[in-house]
Design an enzyme around this catalytic site. Structure first.
Site: not given
Ligand SMILES: *Cc1c(COP(=O)(O)O)cnc(C)c1O
Length: 496
Positions: A109-111
């Site tokens: 999810f960091k993207d």
């Protein structure tokens, strides 16, 4: 919109807050107020695609950025995702949904934020007249590092450097980071755990001497960790988007409350959900799910944050954290936005390893948050059972959340409380943790990550992400391991 430090008087524009990363007094930047999203805007959002929804939310905070250019940048960022919708909501059954946030270039999810941050930062430098080159430092428990490297690689006027705990990330995460190409990237392992990495990076940020030496080389530091407000705000958007998707598909009506369950480490993702709630999104409970490193579970139950405890390495390494940085932003809100109280508590945390909030604050946070933790066995069990029942494979972090959701639902039953639809936030692709996921699904241990990938694929028929296929035979470019004390030497050398 201006941004304030959680620890003092500092007050800056959004652009400056992003470029600086952290306030000069060591505090984190927070918005001066929470912009509201009206029912009418939500109904407009129903017609929008994900980039438009995200640009709308971002524009409310970063109002000095040009709206058209912002949308263009956000659209470009999310066009790098493997799915058309960057944040698809999957219906498991009525009342239970999974928000998949792992379709970006690094499968976590960091993207969602780190594909957008390079634009926010570059434009922020332009808006604030910063002429120096930017050196991004990121401490990573596995996923931020690769997402930051991918986001910033080959970007002009920027170098990006990530520190990860030598033994604290999955094999796949390590492979992802250490094979990153690009002329402006660096990856260094640290002897220690994630907290050591994060503390080391924060020390460098706070040190006048370090900043001075870098300035002499023409560099200014910035952060890609969720202490940077530019990381946090893009994450607010997907909570709105999930709510819109529930509305569009007729699963809820406007005003219905929805619960969100979030696998939590540094408290950034779930804090974004809290921000969405403050902006008027009808959120019921926020389920804060931890693994064995359950410092947050204890905090929400009794009001004392005590980081002095054993650190466990788990199969959900991105949540192996004992000092959750973003909790500071929640503490600031709970204290009635009292910077002095917040500063005192953070000082206690750094000096004594703990602090407590008042009984009223505990009550207030328990109204919003349900906190729980999952053991390694619980996590394995929940991945297995969910797959058997629904045919849906989850990664280990999402498995932690699903296990805590079980406990949450049981507590609602016990209390005869009203149940809301619940969205479980899925933070990584199961292929990012192939050995542990395969073990959970079948009880089989494999040594080789790609053997795990293949078997999960055969078992689940879930598509293997291209980005993980691509790195299999790539050369390992980074092998350096240093002690926490030597981190700055590496930064200086890299700045040459
Ligand atoms: C970073 C991460 C988390 C924890 O998110 P926080 O914002 O740090 O709470 C959970 N799962 C995965 C897969 C992550 O990469």
């Amino acid at each position: 919109m201006q941004f304030l430090s959680t620890r003092g008087e500092e007050r800056v524009t959004g652009a400056r807050a992003i470029v600086q990363g952290i306030a000069q007094d060591g505090g984190l930047f927070v918005p001066e107020r929470f912009p509201q999203v009206s029912e009418e805007e939500i109904s407009q959002m129903l017609e929008m695609d994900y980039p438009e929804r995200a640009a709308l939310i971002l524009g409310k905070y970063f109002d000095e950025y040009d709206g058209g250019k912002l949308l263009e940048a956000v659209r470009a960022a999310y066009s790098r995702f493997e799915t058309d919708d960057a944040a698809p909501l999957v219906r498991i059954e009525d009342g239970t949904y999974i928000l998949e946030l792992f379709h970006g270039p690094t499968c976590a999810f960091k993207d969602m934020a780190l594909t957008v941050l390079p634009y926010l930062l570059a434009e922020g430098c332009r808006l604030t007249g910063v002429k120096e080159k930017i050196l991004i430092l990121a401490a990573t428990s596995g996923d931020t590092g690769k997402a930051a490297l991918e986001g910033f690689k080959d970007a002009e006027g920027v170098k990006v450097m990530t520190f990860y705990p030598e033994e604290g990330v999955s094999k796949m995460q390590k492979l992802q980071m250490c094979t990153t190409e690009g002329n402006n990237v660096n990856v260094v392992a640290v002897k220690g755990n994630f907290d050591d990495c994060q503390a080391g990076v924060k020390r460098i940020f706070a040190s006048e001497e370090c900043n001075k030496q870098l300035a002499e080389k023409g560099y200014k530091l910035s952060s890609a960790n969720s202490i940077n407000i530019g990381r946090l705000i893009p994450q607010v958007a997907y909570y709105f988007s999930a709510y819109c998707d529930l509305l569009s598909s007729g699963q809820i009506s406007y005003g219905d409350k929805v619960d969100f369950a979030v696998p939590t480490g540094n408290f950034g993702n779930i804090l974004a959900a809290y921000y969405a709630k403050q902006m008027g999104l009808p959120v019921g409970k926020l389920v804060c799910a931890s693994n064995r490193n359950n410092v947050l579970t204890d905090f929400f139950r009794c009001g004392t944050y005590d980081s002095k405890r054993p650190f466990f390495k788990t199969m959900s390494p991105s949540m192996d954290i004992l000092v959750s940085s973003n909790l500071e932003r929640l503490i600031f809100e709970l204290s009635g936005r009292n910077a002095q109280v917040t500063a005192e508590r953070m000082q206690a945390l750094s000096e004594k390893g703990k602090y407590s909030v008042t009984r009223e604050e505990v009550k207030e946070m328990q109204e919003v948050f349900f906190a729980g933790c999952a053991s390694e066995d619980d996590t394995v069990e929940s991945i297995y059972e969910f797959f058997i029942e629904y045919g849906y494979p989850m990664d280990t972090h999402t498995g932690v959340a699903m296990s805590v959701v079980g406990a949450y639902k049981k507590s609602l039953e016990d209390e005869n409380a009203e149940e809301h639809p619940i969205v479980v936030v899925s933070t990584a692709s199961p292929y990012k943790f192939p050995q542990d996921v395969l073990y959970a699904l079948t009880g089989n241990d494999v040594k080789d990550s790609y053997k795990g990938v293949k078997r999960i694929n055969l078992l689940t028929a879930m598509k293997v992400p291209e980005c993980l296929k691509a790195i299999r035979y790539k050369e390992i470019l980074f092998k350096k391991v240093v002690t926490p004390q030597k981190m700055f030497d590496e930064v200086l050398a890299f700045a040459d």
